[in-house]
Structures are given as C-alpha cells and as structure tokens.
Write a protein that holds these residues in place. Structure first.
Motif, PDB file in Angstrom:
ATOM      1  N   ILE A 102       0.838  -1.212   0.000  1.00 17.18           N
ATOM      2  CA  ILE A 102       0.000   0.000   0.000  1.00 17.18           C
ATOM      3  C   ILE A 102       0.867   1.255   0.000  1.00 17.18           C
ATOM      4  O   ILE A 102       0.611   2.206  -0.746  1.00 17.18           O
ATOM      5  CB  ILE A 102      -0.943   0.006   1.221  1.00 17.18           C
ATOM      6  N   ALA A 103       1.905   1.263   0.843  1.00 16.94           N
ATOM      7  CA  ALA A 103       2.788   2.430   0.929  1.00 16.94           C
ATOM      8  C   ALA A 103       3.527   2.655  -0.391  1.00 16.94           C
ATOM      9  O   ALA A 103       3.599   3.788  -0.892  1.00 16.94           O
ATOM     10  CB  ALA A 103       3.783   2.245   2.076  1.00 16.94           C
ATOM     11  N   ILE A 104       4.065   1.587  -0.955  1.00 13.65           N
ATOM     12  CA  ILE A 104       4.801   1.709  -2.221  1.00 13.65           C
ATOM     13  C   ILE A 104       3.869   2.174  -3.341  1.00 13.65           C
ATOM     14  O   ILE A 104       4.202   3.094  -4.106  1.00 13.65           O
ATOM     15  CB  ILE A 104       5.455   0.360  -2.592  1.00 13.65           C
ATOM     16  N   GLY A 105       2.708   1.556  -3.433  1.00 12.36           N
ATOM     17  CA  GLY A 105       1.759   1.939  -4.479  1.00 12.36           C
ATOM     18  C   GLY A 105       1.286   3.371  -4.341  1.00 12.36           C
ATOM     19  O   GLY A 105       1.172   4.101  -5.342  1.00 12.36           O
ATOM     20  N   SER A 106       1.016   3.805  -3.108  1.00 11.08           N
ATOM     21  CA  SER A 106       0.579   5.191  -2.880  1.00 11.08           C
ATOM     22  C   SER A 106       1.676   6.178  -3.247  1.00 11.08           C
ATOM     23  O   SER A 106       1.412   7.243  -3.814  1.00 11.08           O
ATOM     24  CB  SER A 106       0.185   5.376  -1.414  1.00 11.08           C
TER      25      SER A 106
END
Length: 476
Positions: A102-106
């Motif tokens: 989630i962090a990487i994608g965001s």
C-alpha cells in the motif's frame, strides 16, 4: 480463566488499532481517486508543473475508469494469494507485506506523471489492500479475549468507513491542481509509519500455537491480555480456543479437553490450500456461508448507492454535490458504532436480519422516489439504506469468517470470501449503469427500477444465508 477476568491490555488495544488501520487504508483507497478526479484528469497535453510534478495527468473519462478499476484487479489478486503469507509468515507478517505494498503503491501514484505509472501504482495498492483486508478480521479474532471477540471484529468495518470518510474530507480540502497529490502522500506516510510500527506488534497467538512456538505464544498472551489470574488454568476457558466462550461451555467435557489440548500442546493440522478447500465435503458449508455473506454485501447495491449518491440526491440538493457523499459516509461511520455493543446483545444473526430488512425497504422506497420524481423520499431513504447496512450487513460478514471457519482453513476461507467480495464489487460497479439503462428503457423517470432488482437480490441472498448460518454453532 473466567471470561470476565480476561480483557485487552493497553498494548492489546494498540495492536487492535494497528490492524484496523489496514482496514482504514482499504476504505481510503476505495474512493480516493473519485474525490480528486476533476483535477487529476485533464484532456490537454500542455500541462504546467508544481514542485516538479505535473498538475494533472492527461486521460479520458474511460481511461480514468480503467485506472480506478485496477484497484479491484489488484485487490482480487492479493486476496486470492493472501493465504500463502498468512500461513507461512504469520498474520502480522502478512499484514506488514500488505502495508508495504500500500505504501509503495501510494508513493508511486503520488509522483506519477503518466497514466501508466498511475495505473501501476493503483494496482500495487489494490494488491496490498487485498492481502491486508483478508488478514485483518482473522488477526483480530485470534488476538481478542473471548468476551469481546465479536464486538472487536466490528472494528474492521469501522476502519473501512472511516477510511472512506477521511479520503472524501481530504478530497474536498485538497482538490486543486497544486495539492491533489497530498491526498495520495497521506496514505504513503501512514503506510510507512504503520509498517515500521509493525515490528513492535506480536504475532497471532493462535498461529504461534499452530506452529509449535509455545514460549512465543505465552509471551504474546501476556502482552495482549490484562487479567487477574493464570492465562492457562486447567479448568478455565482458553481465549484462543475456536469459538465463543458460550460455545465452549455448551460443549461436552471431552470436546473441551480435545480443543484445549490442540490449543496448548502445539499440535495442529496443516493449513488447507484452495484446491483442498474446494475438494473438502466437510468445509463446503462454511465456504458457502462466508462467500455468500461477502457476495450479499455487494449484491445489496451498497456501493452503487455510494458511487452514484451525488446523482441520486442531486435532484433534491442541487449545488452541493461534492458534500453529499461526505454526508452519507458520516452517517455510515456513526451507525457503525452501535453494532460494537449490539452484536453481543442481539447477536450476529438478528443484526443481519434487521439490517437486511431495513435495506430492502429503503431500496424499494429509493426506487419509488426516483420513479415518482419524489426526490425528498429518495434522499431520505438513501440515508436509511446506508444506515441499515452499517448496523449489520457491513460488519457482520467480517465477524463470521473466523467464527464459522475451522482453524486450519480460516486463512484460505478468508482469502476466498474476500476475493468473491472483490469480484462482486467490480461486477456491480461495471454493470450498474447499463442495467439501470436497460430496466428504465431509456426513460429518466424509470431509473429507480434498478433498486427493485437490488432489493430482490438482497431478499433472496439473506433468506439463504439466514437458513444456513446458525450463530454459535460449528459449520464443519
């Protein structure tokens, strides 16, 4: 230990908050792009820059729809494979994997200057949310004291609705060409903080017990629970036994001894794979219950109402479209609190029945209001529809997954159930407008007919689900 003697310690509540932030991120990304669509997407290729990044990304409405749908595609992929990290790396380990995605994608979405990069980031976020939302209800159930296990399970749905509410509030505040990326960076920063905090979070005591890590299990119990006696008294209820305290008390003495032995001596069955799940006659009923519960959520039309609430309510509340969806999610969030207290008093089954009845009546009246051009009726019943969903059909399916699933199959059943939820969600979003057009025959005064279809589907699914689901009883 008696049930009344076991409760969460402060650390235990912090662990519950940590895993609920996973559900928050899931809800946050459901509507994050919808709130900033008008400033994110632009038709021109001549774009000014702010802080070295484009103030918008060239894309058509169709292309924006494709980017948005990649969240569902990623979510389906993550859900289908979530049982692998849940079984191998543990519940908290799988949650950290989802949080990292989630962090990487965001972050990728936050710095994207092209539709391809934005779509890739959206897909990665979906994968992370797909993994995490499968882990959350299982981890909460396995870490909670028996007296509040079902009430704590409602926190997953609470996290989702708060995520939707916050993203819509931030979207209203930062929906400008220079600031829309902050909405995405908020999720990135939250994900990084949550990932780092994850190394301070204990593993599920049930998973540790299944793997034979009894000392680590004992340490986890001591951190999670505050109590006035021994955690493992010979005549007391073990908080990690499958089922509620009442279930254990109703069981025969020999059954209680067998269950306690499996929990305490570390013996266990190997986790069930997806192929084994489909081939097991014993697991057929719990599989049908959890998948039907998740599909019923979506066939009720809840997301169709949330997606198109501006259109529905715009007739009676012109000029305040951007605030309509926010107002509905506020009602949704407020009405998710009562189940925390009601689920232990009324029970999951009664809440499902009351919730479904309220939604069926509201859905029919939404249709009547739209067909009769009675916008006030449609507006009021949209709100009662969402409120009815929030008290039962929203939170209860997440509580049901660990309740009806045997320990060796809970991660796989959770994976399958949430995958079905993603598929149904995508189909409803894809088919809503064409079906509405088909049923109305192109007549704008007959657009409420689609809600008669939703109410019929909900009634049928609820009748079947209630017939199969017996609260407090084992389905295997």
């Amino acid at each position: 230990m008696a049930r009344s003697d076991t409760h969460f310690s402060l650390y235990g509540w912090l662990v519950a908050l940590w895993i609920c932030l996973v559900a928050f991120q899931y809800g946050y990304h459901i509507s994050v792009l919808n709130q900033i669509q008008t400033v994110l997407a632009c038709p021109t290729t001549s774009i000014p820059k702010s802080y070295g990044l484009s103030t918008c990304i060239p894309m058509t409405e169709f292309q924006f729809g494709v980017v948005t749908s990649l969240y569902t595609v990623g979510g389906l992929f993550g859900s289908l494979y979530s049982s692998i990290p849940m079984n191998k790396s543990g519940r908290s380990g799988a949650a950290r994997l989802g949080i990292a995605a989630i962090a990487i994608g965001s972050g990728i979405m936050g710095v994207a200057n092209s539709i391809v990069v934005m779509g890739f980031g959206r897909f990665i976020v979906g994968v992370g949310c797909g993994i995490s939302i499968c882990v959350a209800p299982v981890y909460l159930a396995e870490c909670s004291p028996p007296g509040i296990v079902h009430s704590v399970g409602v926190l997953v749905q609470l996290g989702i609705v708060f995520g939707i509410m916050i993203t819509q509030a931030l979207g209203l505040s930062f929906a400008s060409p220079e600031t829309w990326r902050f909405v995405l960076f908020f999720s990135f920063i939250l994900g990084v903080v949550q990932y780092l905090a994850g190394f301070l979070i204990v593993e599920s005591p049930v998973w540790l017990s299944e793997k034979g890590y009894l000392e680590k299990r004992k340490s986890a119990l001591e951190k999670l629970f505050a109590s006035s006696g021994s955690l493992e008294g010979p005549e007391d209820h073990d908080p990690l036994l499958p089922g509620t305290y009442e279930d254990t008390e109703r069981a025969s003495p020999s059954s209680r001894r067998r269950s306690r032995s499996r929990s305490l001596d570390g013996s266990h069955q190997e986790p069930i794979t997806l192929l084994q799940l489909f081939g097991s006659h014993e697991l057929r009923k719990p599989m049908f219950i959890v998948t039907l519960a998740m599909i019923t959520q979506q066939l009720s039309g809840i997301n169709a109402v949330l997606y198109y609430s501006n259109t529905i309510l715009g007739r009676s509340l012109p000029g305040v479209g951007p605030y309509v969806s926010l107002g509905i999610t506020v009602f949704n969030a407020i009405m998710t609190f009562p189940p925390i207290f009601l689920i232990g008093r009324l029970g999951r089954r009664k809440l499902l029945i009351l919730s479904s009845l309220g939604m069926i009546v509201s859905s029919v009246l939404v249709g009547v209001g739209l067909d009769a051009n009675f916008a006030t009726l449609a507006s009021i019943t949209v709100i009662t529809f969402v409120m009815s969903f929030a008290i039962g059909l929203g939170p209860v399916p997440f509580v049901m997954i660990p309740e009806v699933s045997p320990p060796q199959a809970v991660s796989t059943l959770s994976s399958l159930a949430l995958a079905c939820n993603w598929i149904a969600n995508g189909l409803v979003a894809l088919m809503f407008l064409p079906v509405r057009r088909l049923l109305s025959g192109g007549d704008e005064n007959k657009q409420g007919r689609v809600f008669y279809l939703f109410s019929s589907l909900l009634a049928i699914c609820t009748l079947v689900l209630i017939r199969l689901y017996r609260e407090g009883s084992r389905s295997w």
